[in-house]
Scaffold this motif. Structure first.
Motif, PDB file in Angstrom:
ATOM      1  N   ASN A  46       0.809  -1.231   0.000  1.00 48.29           N
ATOM      2  CA  ASN A  46       0.000   0.000   0.000  1.00 48.29           C
ATOM      3  C   ASN A  46       0.844   1.284   0.000  1.00 48.29           C
ATOM      4  OD1 ASN A  46       0.766   0.522   2.671  1.00 48.29           O
ATOM      5  ND2 ASN A  46      -0.968  -0.644   3.481  1.00 48.29           N
ATOM      6  N   GLY A  98      -2.463  -2.416  14.513  1.00 47.24           N
ATOM      7  CA  GLY A  98      -2.279  -2.447  15.954  1.00 47.24           C
ATOM      8  C   GLY A  98      -1.210  -3.429  16.395  1.00 47.24           C
ATOM      9  N   SER A  99      -1.114  -4.559  15.735  1.00 41.76           N
ATOM     10  CA  SER A  99      -0.132  -5.566  16.160  1.00 41.76           C
ATOM     11  C   SER A  99       1.290  -5.028  16.035  1.00 41.76           C
ATOM     12  CB  SER A  99      -0.288  -6.839  15.327  1.00 41.76           C
ATOM     13  OG  SER A  99      -1.556  -7.428  15.585  1.00 41.76           O
ATOM     14  N   HIS A 136     -14.563  -0.905  22.039  1.00 43.67           N
ATOM     15  CA  HIS A 136     -13.831  -0.021  22.966  1.00 43.67           C
ATOM     16  C   HIS A 136     -14.777   0.971  23.616  1.00 43.67           C
ATOM     17  CE1 HIS A 136      -9.941  -0.940  20.556  1.00 43.67           C
ATOM     18  NE2 HIS A 136     -10.318  -1.923  21.347  1.00 43.67           N
ATOM     19  N   PRO A 153      -8.548  -5.406   3.623  1.00 46.67           N
ATOM     20  CA  PRO A 153      -9.612  -6.262   3.088  1.00 46.67           C
ATOM     21  C   PRO A 153     -10.912  -6.094   3.883  1.00 46.67           C
ATOM     22  CG  PRO A 153      -7.862  -7.582   4.103  1.00 46.67           C
ATOM     23  CD  PRO A 153      -7.399  -6.160   4.128  1.00 46.67           C
ATOM     24  N   THR A 189      -5.411   2.984   4.292  1.00 41.89           N
ATOM     25  CA  THR A 189      -6.382   1.973   4.748  1.00 41.89           C
ATOM     26  C   THR A 189      -7.293   1.488   3.610  1.00 41.89           C
ATOM     27  OG1 THR A 189      -8.141   3.521   5.403  1.00 41.89           O
ATOM     28  CG2 THR A 189      -6.430   3.054   7.039  1.00 41.89           C
ATOM     29  N   ASP A 217     -14.172  -3.386  16.597  1.00 47.63           N
ATOM     30  CA  ASP A 217     -13.233  -3.067  17.684  1.00 47.63           C
ATOM     31  C   ASP A 217     -13.519  -1.670  18.247  1.00 47.63           C
ATOM     32  OD1 ASP A 217     -11.136  -3.665  19.412  1.00 47.63           O
ATOM     33  OD2 ASP A 217      -9.562  -3.074  18.006  1.00 47.63           O
ATOM     34  N   VAL A 276      -0.756  -4.873  23.566  1.00 43.96           N
ATOM     35  CA  VAL A 276      -1.308  -6.208  23.843  1.00 43.96           C
ATOM     36  C   VAL A 276      -0.412  -7.241  23.143  1.00 43.96           C
ATOM     37  CG1 VAL A 276      -3.348  -7.685  23.681  1.00 43.96           C
ATOM     38  CG2 VAL A 276      -3.640  -5.201  23.850  1.00 43.96           C
ATOM     39  N   TYR A 289     -11.105  -7.463   7.630  1.00 40.26           N
ATOM     40  CA  TYR A 289     -10.424  -6.656   8.645  1.00 40.26           C
ATOM     41  C   TYR A 289     -11.032  -5.254   8.769  1.00 40.26           C
ATOM     42  CZ  TYR A 289      -6.947  -9.962  10.210  1.00 40.26           C
ATOM     43  OH  TYR A 289      -6.344 -11.039  10.805  1.00 40.26           O
ATOM     44  N   PRO A 300      -0.227 -10.796  13.244  1.00 39.94           N
ATOM     45  CA  PRO A 300      -1.442 -10.397  13.971  1.00 39.94           C
ATOM     46  C   PRO A 300      -1.542 -11.237  15.244  1.00 39.94           C
ATOM     47  CG  PRO A 300      -1.940 -10.866  11.657  1.00 39.94           C
ATOM     48  CD  PRO A 300      -0.525 -11.313  11.894  1.00 39.94           C
ATOM     49  N   SER A 302      -6.586  -0.269   1.244  1.00 41.70           N
ATOM     50  CA  SER A 302      -6.258  -1.655   0.861  1.00 41.70           C
ATOM     51  C   SER A 302      -6.643  -2.679   1.934  1.00 41.70           C
ATOM     52  CB  SER A 302      -4.758  -1.761   0.573  1.00 41.70           C
ATOM     53  OG  SER A 302      -4.022  -1.359   1.720  1.00 41.70           O
ATOM     54  N   ASN A 339      -2.729   5.970  22.252  1.00 36.48           N
ATOM     55  CA  ASN A 339      -2.851   5.544  23.645  1.00 36.48           C
ATOM     56  C   ASN A 339      -1.560   4.896  24.125  1.00 36.48           C
ATOM     57  OD1 ASN A 339      -2.898   2.662  23.265  1.00 36.48           O
ATOM     58  ND2 ASN A 339      -5.084   2.754  22.759  1.00 36.48           N
TER      59      ASN A 339
HETATM   60  O1  NZQ Z   1       0.885  -8.210   8.651  1.00 35.22           O
HETATM   61  P1  NZQ Z   1       0.463  -7.373   7.511  1.00 35.22           P
HETATM   62  O2  NZQ Z   1       0.944  -7.879   6.203  1.00 35.22           O
HETATM   63  O3  NZQ Z   1       0.810  -5.923   7.719  1.00 35.22           O
HETATM   64  O4  NZQ Z   1      -1.138  -7.484   7.384  1.00 35.22           O
HETATM   65  C1  NZQ Z   1      -2.044  -7.032   8.373  1.00 35.22           C
HETATM   66  C2  NZQ Z   1      -2.630  -8.177   9.165  1.00 35.22           C
HETATM   67  O5  NZQ Z   1      -2.665  -9.354   8.422  1.00 35.22           O
HETATM   68  C3  NZQ Z   1      -3.241  -6.474   7.679  1.00 35.22           C
HETATM   69  N1  NZQ Z   1      -3.163  -5.046   7.321  1.00 35.22           N
HETATM   70  C4  NZQ Z   1      -2.812  -3.997   8.095  1.00 35.22           C
HETATM   71  N2  NZQ Z   1      -2.930  -2.854   7.400  1.00 35.22           N
HETATM   72  C5  NZQ Z   1      -3.327  -3.200   6.150  1.00 35.22           C
HETATM   73  C6  NZQ Z   1      -3.471  -4.583   6.098  1.00 35.22           C
HETATM   74  N3  NZQ Z   1      -3.841  -5.230   4.976  1.00 35.22           N
HETATM   75  C7  NZQ Z   1      -4.076  -4.497   3.879  1.00 35.22           C
HETATM   76  N4  NZQ Z   1      -3.976  -3.143   3.874  1.00 35.22           N
HETATM   77  C8  NZQ Z   1      -3.601  -2.464   4.972  1.00 35.22           C
HETATM   78  N5  NZQ Z   1      -3.549  -1.124   4.939  1.00 35.22           N
HETATM   79  O6  NZQ Z   1      -4.303  -6.628   8.603  1.00 35.22           O
HETATM   80  C9  NZQ Z   1      -4.055  -7.761   9.409  1.00 35.22           C
HETATM   81  C10 NZQ Z   1      -4.356  -7.423  10.855  1.00 35.22           C
HETATM   82  O7  NZQ Z   1      -3.434  -6.506  11.364  1.00 35.22           O
HETATM   83  P2  NZQ Z   1      -3.383  -6.197  12.927  1.00 35.22           P
HETATM   84  O8  NZQ Z   1      -2.340  -5.187  13.141  1.00 35.22           O
HETATM   85  O9  NZQ Z   1      -3.280  -7.466  13.691  1.00 35.22           O
HETATM   86  O10 NZQ Z   1      -4.844  -5.610  13.177  1.00 35.22           O
HETATM   87  P3  NZQ Z   1      -5.368  -4.563  14.233  1.00 35.22           P
HETATM   88  O11 NZQ Z   1      -4.966  -3.191  13.895  1.00 35.22           O
HETATM   89  O12 NZQ Z   1      -6.790  -4.846  14.387  1.00 35.22           O
HETATM   90  O13 NZQ Z   1      -4.588  -4.953  15.594  1.00 35.22           O
HETATM   91  C11 NZQ Z   1      -5.011  -6.019  16.386  1.00 35.22           C
HETATM   92  C12 NZQ Z   1      -4.108  -6.163  17.595  1.00 35.22           C
HETATM   93  O14 NZQ Z   1      -4.211  -5.029  18.473  1.00 35.22           O
HETATM   94  C13 NZQ Z   1      -4.574  -5.443  19.795  1.00 35.22           C
HETATM   95  C14 NZQ Z   1      -5.352  -6.695  19.531  1.00 35.22           C
HETATM   96  O15 NZQ Z   1      -5.469  -7.493  20.685  1.00 35.22           O
HETATM   97  C15 NZQ Z   1      -4.555  -7.361  18.443  1.00 35.22           C
HETATM   98  O16 NZQ Z   1      -3.441  -8.056  18.973  1.00 35.22           O
HETATM   99  N6  NZQ Z   1      -5.251  -4.352  20.486  1.00 35.22           N
HETATM  100  C16 NZQ Z   1      -4.538  -3.291  20.889  1.00 35.22           C
HETATM  101  C17 NZQ Z   1      -5.087  -2.263  21.622  1.00 35.22           C
HETATM  102  C18 NZQ Z   1      -4.307  -1.099  22.064  1.00 35.22           C
HETATM  103  N7  NZQ Z   1      -3.001  -1.114  21.897  1.00 35.22           N
HETATM  104  O17 NZQ Z   1      -4.849  -0.153  22.591  1.00 35.22           O
HETATM  105  C19 NZQ Z   1      -6.490  -2.278  22.026  1.00 35.22           C
HETATM  106  C20 NZQ Z   1      -7.301  -3.267  21.281  1.00 35.22           C
HETATM  107  O18 NZQ Z   1      -8.397  -3.606  22.095  1.00 35.22           O
HETATM  108  C21 NZQ Z   1      -6.613  -4.520  20.895  1.00 35.22           C
HETATM  109  O19 NZQ Z   1      -6.635  -5.449  21.969  1.00 35.22           O
END
Ligand code: NZQ
Ligand code: ZN
Length: 380
Positions: A46, A99-100, A199, A185, A181, A195, A152, A188, A71, A183, A148
């Motif tokens: 992206n 977030g991950s 929250h 899918p 964003t 999510d 996690v 997600y 993730p 891109s 924030n």
């Molecule tokens: O790994 P890549 O290749 O980057 O792909 C990611 C992943 O497979 C993909 N993605 C991200 N941006 C994209 C994209 N795909 C296409 N185009 C884009 N622009 O999406 C997948 C999921 O990514 P992830 O980072 O895991 O998702 P999210 O942002 O939902 O984060 C989830 C994590 O955050 C924690 C969760 O528990 C989980 O581990 N949380 C963190 C919090 C916080 N820090 O305050 C609070 C939340 O309640 C949550 O618990």
């Protein structure tokens, strides 16, 4: 307003088209050797990673890259990244992703500064004394981590997925360009909307009396109700992406929490058990668990559920309110039962046993083993 509180949020957040154009000059004020952290490669596709590299290069900042954050991120990856960062003597961490990635980078920034073990930080065994400055480039609207102080992580050895909070972990800068964003899918995209609603609900069901924070909760969920389903039908729409992205930031950047005793976070703890066991995406765990939690808590939290239903949907009953949330999550395409997330009924005992072992439940509404068993009866 019974509870005293401190309003604090030091993150400088840059929002809109092309804002990453300011990243390099801001980074140069913070360091000269950056560890750039990302996930499985979406950021290559992206453009966000290349834009970030260009910014750092143009400002003569050395780059070391660490990729492969998954993730539901793991402490072992955080420790490996921190070791690399120390070897390369980096003085700045730049996270590009969802977030991950950003959560991992928060703990990496502490472990590089302190030379400590990530899980000891997460468990509060090691009290951090410092952290490298962190810059976040967010590519997925969901967690609020961009503004924030929470991270996690999960640890396969202890069979836990837990959150940790420390003021050292606010990103110094976060760059939110909704174009990145586009891109994401559809699945997600839906999980992200769930999510941000979850929250808001965790704040709503927290303890204490905070009328303004309650109104922020209602306003944020209304944004999700109004723009979420439209975005699912029109995922290339920048304007809709932007509205959801900003709503997600505000759902967990403290504004919904000021004046409360706490949030609840029980549904998150329950959902983390599913993520741990089956790698279920975070948002999917929440659309499964929230309606079931409300059904289980219809007596204990009935007044709050009804009040919320009236504010959001004009309903007067707990049942109608729960149904409306189920409909919202289903309309987005997010699962509301375990089988919809490919977790079949044979897994029920395994889930219950880990939920009980980890005492999954909230700060405001603690759950008994019996309530956890009832809750699972609603998701199969
Ligand atoms: O790994 P890549 O290749 O980057 O792909 C990611 C992943 O497979 C993909 N993605 C991200 N941006 C994209 C994209 N795909 C296409 N185009 C884009 N622009 O999406 C997948 C999921 O990514 P992830 O980072 O895991 O998702 P999210 O942002 O939902 O984060 C989830 C994590 O955050 C924690 C969760 O528990 C989980 O581990 N949380 C963190 C919090 C916080 N820090 O305050 C609070 C939340 O309640 C949550 O618990
Ligand atoms: Zn969440």
């Amino acid at each position: 307003m019974k509870n005293n509180f401190t309003a604090f949020n030091p993150t400088k957040l840059h929002f809109g088209r092309g804002v990453v154009g300011e990243l390099g000059s801001q980074a140069a004020l913070l360091g000269s050797r950056a560890l750039v952290v990302y996930g499985g490669g979406s950021v290559l596709r992206n453009g966000s990673l290349q834009d970030t590299r260009d910014q750092l290069n143009q400002n003569d900042i050395d780059i070391t890259e660490f990729s492969g954050i998954k993730p539901n991120p793991l402490t072992e990856d955080v420790n490996r990244a921190a070791r690399l960062g120390r070897e390369m003597k980096v003085d700045l961490v730049v996270a590009v992703g969802g977030g991950s990635v950003i959560d991992s980078a928060k703990i990496i920034a502490i472990c590089i500064a302190d030379g400590c073990d990530a899980w000891k930080v997460m468990k509060g065994i090691h009290g951090p004394t410092g952290a490298l400055p962190l810059i976040a480039v967010l590519t997925l609207a969901a967690t609020g981590t961009e503004m924030n102080a929470v991270a996690v992580l999960q640890n396969p050895e202890t069979m836990e997925k837990i959150g940790y909070r420390n003021d050292l972990m606010y990103p110094v800068h976060s760059f939110l360009d909704p174009q990145y964003t586009l891109s994401v899918p559809l699945n997600y995209t839906a999980y992200g909307i769930v999510d941000l609603v979850a929250h808001s609900l965790e704040a709503w069901f927290g303890g204490g009396d905070a009328s303004l924070s309650d109104r922020f909760v209602v306003a944020i969920i209304r944004e999700a109700m109004q723009y979420g389903p439209s975005l699912m039908k029109d995922p290339d729409n920048y304007e809709l992406r932007a509205r959801i992205m900003w709503a997600a930031t505000n759902a967990l950047n403290n504004v919904t929490l000021y004046g409360r005793e706490s949030g609840d976070w029980g549904v998150h703890a329950l959902g983390h058990v599913l993520s741990f066991l089956y790698d279920t995406p975070h948002g999917a765990t929440l659309s499964i668990m929230y309606p079931a939690w409300m059904k289980t808590m219809r007596e204990r939290a009935g007044d709050r559920i009804t009040y919320l239903g009236k504010e959001l949907f004009g309903f007067q009953s707990v049942e109608e309110t729960i149904k409306a949330f189920e409909n919202l999550f289903s309309s987005l395409g997010s699962p509301i039962t375990c089988p919809e997330a490919s977790i079949d009924a044979s897994k029920r005992e395994e889930i219950l046993s880990l939920m009980n072992r980890n005492r999954a439940g909230g700060i405001n509404y603690r759950l008994s083993d019996g309530e956890r068993a009832e809750l699972l009866s609603h998701v199969f």
